[in-house]
Design a protein around this motif. Structure first.
Motif, mmCIF file in Angstrom:
data_model
loop_
_atom_site.group_PDB
_atom_site.id
_atom_site.type_symbol
_atom_site.label_atom_id
_atom_site.label_comp_id
_atom_site.label_asym_id
_atom_site.label_seq_id
_atom_site.Cartn_x
_atom_site.Cartn_y
_atom_site.Cartn_z
ATOM 1 N N LEU A 8 -43.131 -28.952 -40.988
ATOM 2 C CA LEU A 8 -43.925 -27.801 -41.405
ATOM 3 C C LEU A 8 -44.888 -27.381 -40.309
ATOM 4 N N ASN A 9 -45.463 -28.349 -39.603
ATOM 5 C CA ASN A 9 -46.415 -28.032 -38.534
ATOM 6 C C ASN A 9 -45.735 -27.346 -37.352
ATOM 7 N N SER A 10 -44.513 -27.762 -37.047
ATOM 8 C CA SER A 10 -43.816 -27.178 -35.904
ATOM 9 C C SER A 10 -43.138 -25.869 -36.248
ATOM 10 N N GLY A 11 -42.892 -25.643 -37.544
ATOM 11 C CA GLY A 11 -42.191 -24.437 -37.967
ATOM 12 C C GLY A 11 -40.687 -24.527 -37.794
ATOM 13 N N VAL A 12 -40.185 -25.660 -37.317
ATOM 14 C CA VAL A 12 -38.751 -25.862 -37.122
ATOM 15 C C VAL A 12 -38.297 -27.022 -38.002
ATOM 16 N N LEU A 13 -37.421 -26.760 -38.938
ATOM 17 C CA LEU A 13 -36.950 -27.809 -39.828
ATOM 18 C C LEU A 13 -35.821 -28.596 -39.165
ATOM 19 N N PRO A 14 -35.833 -29.914 -39.294
ATOM 20 C CA PRO A 14 -34.706 -30.694 -38.793
ATOM 21 C C PRO A 14 -33.443 -30.304 -39.558
ATOM 22 N N ARG A 15 -32.343 -30.238 -38.857
ATOM 23 C CA ARG A 15 -31.094 -29.726 -39.425
ATOM 24 C C ARG A 15 -30.156 -30.877 -39.738
ATOM 25 N N VAL A 16 -29.662 -30.899 -40.974
ATOM 26 C CA VAL A 16 -28.767 -31.967 -41.413
ATOM 27 C C VAL A 16 -27.480 -31.354 -41.929
ATOM 28 N N LEU A 17 -26.368 -31.966 -41.583
ATOM 29 C CA LEU A 17 -25.055 -31.547 -42.053
ATOM 30 C C LEU A 17 -24.559 -32.552 -43.084
ATOM 31 N N ILE A 18 -24.157 -32.048 -44.253
ATOM 32 C CA ILE A 18 -23.597 -32.891 -45.306
ATOM 33 C C ILE A 18 -22.122 -32.562 -45.452
ATOM 34 N N THR A 19 -21.267 -33.554 -45.288
ATOM 35 C CA THR A 19 -19.863 -33.351 -45.648
ATOM 36 C C THR A 19 -19.722 -33.664 -47.138
ATOM 37 N N GLY A 20 -18.876 -32.912 -47.807
ATOM 38 C CA GLY A 20 -18.761 -33.097 -49.255
ATOM 39 C C GLY A 20 -19.941 -32.513 -50.002
ATOM 40 N N LEU A 21 -20.541 -31.464 -49.449
ATOM 41 C CA LEU A 21 -21.732 -30.853 -50.062
ATOM 42 C C LEU A 21 -21.459 -30.385 -51.482
ATOM 43 N N GLN A 22 -20.234 -29.939 -51.747
ATOM 44 C CA GLN A 22 -19.913 -29.379 -53.059
ATOM 45 C C GLN A 22 -19.521 -30.453 -54.076
ATOM 46 N N GLY A 23 -19.514 -31.717 -53.663
ATOM 47 C CA GLY A 23 -19.150 -32.792 -54.570
ATOM 48 C C GLY A 23 -20.324 -33.292 -55.390
ATOM 49 N N PHE A 24 -20.060 -34.278 -56.223
ATOM 50 C CA PHE A 24 -21.079 -34.842 -57.122
ATOM 51 C C PHE A 24 -22.318 -35.311 -56.365
ATOM 52 N N THR A 25 -22.145 -36.210 -55.411
ATOM 53 C CA THR A 25 -23.296 -36.735 -54.674
ATOM 54 C C THR A 25 -23.876 -35.684 -53.738
ATOM 55 N N GLY A 26 -23.025 -34.853 -53.154
ATOM 56 C CA GLY A 26 -23.472 -33.868 -52.177
ATOM 57 C C GLY A 26 -24.529 -32.921 -52.688
#
Length: 313
Positions: A8-26
């Motif tokens: 929040l202080n830097s204004g740049v959010l760390p970027r994360v990639l999720i495989t299986g985003l549309q699944g139950f856990t995702g």
């Protein structure tokens, strides 16, 4: 300062990639990360409608490379795979869980310098069914089906990439929650009680297992990618063992419904150990606030959701 505060202080959010985003856990993983200051991207094999979700197939390395080059992630949570042990095509376990993961790691290699952590979701099924009690990460592995073999093979394959890619392997024990398919045990039980079925077919009633909450599991995954204990394999577990018989009694108490249980021999594993769960010492090293929910709380959540869904039909 926390990761969220720094972002929040830097204004740049760390970027994360999720495989299986549309699944139950995702879906739960995405919510956990977004609530804690991450920009979440996902990939899936179907044509996605959600923003920041790209179409890519684990069996198609070219599509994975294209997606990763676009996202440029700092973190990856690899959840995509075939998770149901009774899946009818054993070859698919190896095509997706093993070769698909290798394709992903190959696609990540060109951006390895910017990667902080890549979490690969394996499974406690790799321990097999011959060891009882609370297992830790040093217990021998003894996979007993194609699903478990594919996951253990994935773990070994990932070690080839470990010098170049910051890999962490998570071995979750049984977990459940709203939205999980009723081909899994706890959703099946919840559905039968809420719909007031007369009978349910189950296996051995006197085995004790963990039935953890998906919301706790994704919390642990987030903490692990933040801690980034590279090249370590970590049980994601609670040590909270509940017998199948007690789980049924709890569901009956909470719904006010009783049903008859038929033991289907096809669901009974030969020489199945009585009590089996995970030991949490290593997990708590990296997730010091680890306080997993009891099954009663998870069941209440699932019963409420299933009841509301039934009322809408």
């Amino acid at each position: 300062m926390s990761l969220n505060s720094r972002a929040l202080n830097s204004g740049v959010l760390p970027r994360v990639l999720i495989t299986g985003l549309q699944g139950f856990t995702g879906r739960y993983m995405a919510a956990e990360l977004e609530q804690n200051g991450y920009e979440v991207w996902g990939i899936g094999s179907s044509n996605p409608d959600e923003p920041r979700t790209l179409q890519a197939d684990l069996t198609d390395t070219a599509s994975l490379i294209a997606a990763i080059q676009k996202v440029q992630p700092q973190y990856v949570v690899h959840l995509a795979g075939i998770a149901f042990v009774g899946h009818g095509q054993p070859k698919a376990f190896y095509d997706i869980n093993l070769v698909g993961t290798r394709n992903l790691l190959e696609a990540l290699a060109p951006v390895s310098d910017q990667l902080r952590c890549v979490l690969l979701a394996s499974s406690a099924n790799v321990y097999g069914n011959l060891q009882g009690g609370l297992l830790n990460e040093t217990n021998p592995t003894n996979p007993a089906n194609d699903y478990a073999v594919s996951k253990l093979a994935m773990e070994y394959m990932a070690k080839i990439w470990a010098p170049h890619i910051p890999v962490v392997i998570a071995r979750p024990f049984n977990y459940t929650g709203v939205g999980q398919s009723d081909s899994f045990l706890i959703p099946k039980i919840v559905s039968h009680f809420v719909h007031k079925r007369d009978t349910i077919e189950l296996g051995n009633m006197d085995v004790w297992r963990e039935f953890n909450d998906v919301r706790d599991v994704v919390h642990a995954y987030r903490k692990l990618i933040e801690a980034a204990p590279v090249e370590q394999t970590i049980n994601v577990c609670s040590s909270n063992l509940v017998s199948l018989r007690d789980a049924l009694s709890l569901a009956s108490e909470m719904t006010g419904h009783t049903l008859n249980v038929t033991v289907n021999p096809a669901f009974v594993r030969p020489n199945e150990v009585l009590k089996l769960g995970g030991e949490t010492t290593l997990l708590k090293t990296f997730v010091p606030d680890w306080k997993p929910r009891a099954l009663r709380e998870t069941l209440a959540w699932m019963i409420d959701a299933e009841s509301k869904h039934l009322c809408q039909l």
